[in-house]
Design an enzyme around this catalytic site. Structure first.
Site, PDB file in Angstrom:
ATOM      1  N   LYS A   1      -3.706  28.326   8.897  1.00  2.00           N
ATOM      2  CA  LYS A   1      -3.955  27.151   9.718  1.00  2.00           C
ATOM      3  C   LYS A   1      -2.880  26.968  10.797  1.00  2.00           C
ATOM      4  CE  LYS A   1      -7.474  25.617   7.160  1.00  2.00           C
ATOM      5  NZ  LYS A   1      -7.559  26.625   6.106  1.00  2.00           N
TER       6      LYS A   1
HETATM    7  C1  LIG Z   1      -8.636  27.099   5.472  1.00  4.74           C
HETATM    8  C2  LIG Z   1      -8.446  28.301   4.649  1.00  4.74           C
HETATM    9  C3  LIG Z   1      -9.492  29.208   4.433  1.00  4.74           C
HETATM   10  C4  LIG Z   1     -10.881  28.975   4.965  1.00  4.74           C
HETATM   11  O1  LIG Z   1     -10.956  29.068   6.377  1.00  4.74           O
HETATM   12  P1  LIG Z   1     -12.204  28.461   7.139  1.00  4.74           P
HETATM   13  O2  LIG Z   1     -11.864  28.575   8.577  1.00  4.74           O
HETATM   14  O3  LIG Z   1     -12.321  27.035   6.689  1.00  4.74           O
HETATM   15  O4  LIG Z   1     -13.384  29.270   6.748  1.00  4.74           O
HETATM   16  C5  LIG Z   1      -9.223  30.341   3.690  1.00  4.74           C
HETATM   17  N1  LIG Z   1      -8.000  30.561   3.160  1.00  4.74           N
HETATM   18  C6  LIG Z   1      -6.986  29.705   3.333  1.00  4.74           C
HETATM   19  C7  LIG Z   1      -5.671  29.992   2.699  1.00  4.74           C
HETATM   20  C8  LIG Z   1      -7.161  28.561   4.089  1.00  4.74           C
HETATM   21  O5  LIG Z   1      -6.143  27.711   4.267  1.00  4.74           O
END
Ligand SMILES: *Cc1c(COP(=O)(O)O)cnc(C)c1O
Length: 495
Positions: free
Chosen positions: A113
């Site tokens: 993120k």
């Molecule tokens: C947010 C997240 C995901 C999922 O990503 P999306 O964009 O919501 O599909 C997968 N792994 C981790 C560690 C995340 O923080």
């Protein structure tokens, strides 16, 4: 270039308006009217660039009302050495002759993120100035763990912003919870919600559409915006690392110009894998996008049958950031696959809201089949994959990344497809120490932050500095609310 709502394409706005607004007034997602394409030499041109330069190069073609020098300044702030502990920012690690792991967790909160949330605050503040917004923006976030911390860290002490994060009380790991509860900064708030991620997300959506709350806050000089992955400013920075990864493989001769790759993504809200699709539309040769889910496998079923059905049991798993039954960004994918048929998209979304289910048309099914493969696995298989990667390759991965490796193995066994594949690694294993240690056969787990040292000692891999620093931090936020009382928290924080 203009942005349109996926539910009404006559509703148009500029890039900066799309970022400032987050969501269209009709509830649709703001999406580029046309996707820009890289020039035939675009990928080659980028191979010698730094990550920051690649980010400017890619984002510039989507953001007409920003200058390259503005973007360059944001990229240098967002992805500089003070923020990321790898100079490549998003390094690509070779796992074997045809498998590469794109590590997206070298930022300040150790999850992917950060890639978007270090950039979004710059884009958002500038968008507000460009649109002559005088009020202070209040960012509301529903998080299944990683978004919340990354958003808090990205927005902390950014002028003219407030940020308020809601997380499901029993839906995040201890380390994730501690990361949020110890958040520093004068403009931040954190609150747990009784329920699961969908409860928190539905609650935040309700806050956004609460007219009387909106009016009260407008009087106090605030307005709401979103940092959830429905904001275009979250998706765009993610397109960059797919293009960057392909450039790295080109530069190192791991793929030849024009050679296709697969991309395997551990998926929740569908934002990350959607960004990979956009990178493909821009010109990265992609054979298949492999969508990996945990036991909450609504996307696996959807991509295999064309029926989206959220009427099913919700499971709390070891990969909590993928514990989701409504994948919001799928709406943008549907918009692309219906060739921007806003009425058709609106129909699906209305059916989803009313019955929890929809079935896409035959032409959409064909496109899903052409572009995607999908698979899922449970917690036992997740842990088995962590153990396997560690014993066979001395590569320590987290639970989300392990789901992706497992699904890739399934996919290869089922299809024999030998296309070189980029597996996306979305979190540091140190964010999920308990389940990673469990996978390695450790029975007695240390308490609190001591577990970080335990994993470091068992593996000889050092814990990332931002997590190691948690031990000395004080808890600032310990509120818990029922999901229908979230409005009180907002009013309290924005007194
Ligand atoms: C947010 C997240 C995901 C999922 O990503 P999306 O964009 O919501 O599909 C997968 N792994 C981790 C560690 C995340 O923080």
């Amino acid at each position: 270039m203009q942005y349109v709502s996926t539910r009404n394409k006559r509703w148009r706005c500029s890039a900066s308006e799309a970022i400032a607004q987050g969501l269209a007034p009709d509830g649709g997602l703001l999406t580029p009217e046309v996707l820009p394409k890289l020039s035939p030499n675009g990928l080659t041109t980028m191979t010698d660039m730094s990550y920051q330069q690649r980010a400017v190069f890619v984002m510039n073609s989507f953001l007409e009302d920003f200058t390259a020098s503005e973007l360059s300044s944001y990229a240098n702030h967002a992805y500089g050495p003070g923020k990321f502990d790898a100079k490549e920012v998003a390094p690509v690690r070779a796992v074997d002759d045809s498998t590469y792991c794109l590590e997206l967790w070298h930022g300040p909160t150790c999850a992917f993120k950060d890639m978007a949330l270090q950039m979004l605050p710059h884009l958002l503040s500038a968008s507000l100035v460009k649109n002559e917004e005088k009020k202070t923006v209040c960012i509301l976030v529903a998080t299944s763990g990683d978004t919340g911390k990354a958003a808090l860290e990205g927005f902390r002490d950014v002028d003219k912003t407030r940020i308020l994060v809601f997380y499901p009380k029993d839906g995040v790991s201890d380390i994730q919870q501690l990361q949020m509860r110890t958040q520093e900064g004068g403009n931040v708030g954190v609150c747990a919600v009784v329920g699961n991620f969908d409860d928190a997300q539905t609650g935040v959506k309700r806050l956004f559409s609460d007219e009387s709350l909106r009016e009260t806050l407008a009087e106090r000089g605030y307005f709401f915006s979103s940092a959830n992955s429905i904001n275009w400013g979250r998706i765009l920075p993610q397109v960059v690392y797919y293009i960057s990864a392909y450039c790295d493989l080109l530069r190192e001769g791991k793929v030849q110009k024009g050679e296709a790759v697969n991309i395997c993504v551990p998926t929740g809200n569908f934002g990350n894998i959607l960004s990979a699709y956009y990178a493909g539309q821009m010109g990265v040769p992609i054979h298949k996008l492999i969508c990996a889910s945990n036991r909450n496998n609504v996307l696996t079923d959807f991509l295999q049958t064309g029926v989206y059905d959220r009427n099913r049991t919700f499971y709390n798993t070891m990969s909590p950031s993928m514990d989701i039954l409504i994948s919001s960004n799928l709406e943008r994918m549907l918009f692309e696959f219906t060739e921007h048929d806003d009425e058709e998209v609106r129909g699906y979304m209305e059916a989803l809201a009313q019955t929890g289910r929809y079935e896409v048309s035959e032409p959409v099914k064909k496109k899903l089949e052409r572009h995607f493969a999908a698979g899922c696995c449970d917690d036992a298989a997740t842990q088995a994959m962590i153990a396997k990667m560690w014993t066979e390759r001395r590569y320590l991965i987290d639970t989300h990344t392990a789901v992706a490796f497992h699904v890739l193995e399934q996919y290869r066994a089922g299809t024999g497809d030998a296309t070189p594949t980029i597996v996306v690694s979305t979190a540091s294993p140190f964010k999920f120490c308990d389940n990673v240690l469990g996978a390695l056969g450790v029975r007695e787990l240390a308490d609190g932050t001591a577990i970080l040292n335990q994993l470091a000692e068992v593996t000889g891999v050092p814990a990332p500095a931002p997590l190691a620093a948690l031990a000395g931090k004080a808890v600032r936020f310990d509120q818990v609310v029922e999901k229908d009382r979230m409005v009180d928290q907002v009013l309290e924080m924005l007194k």
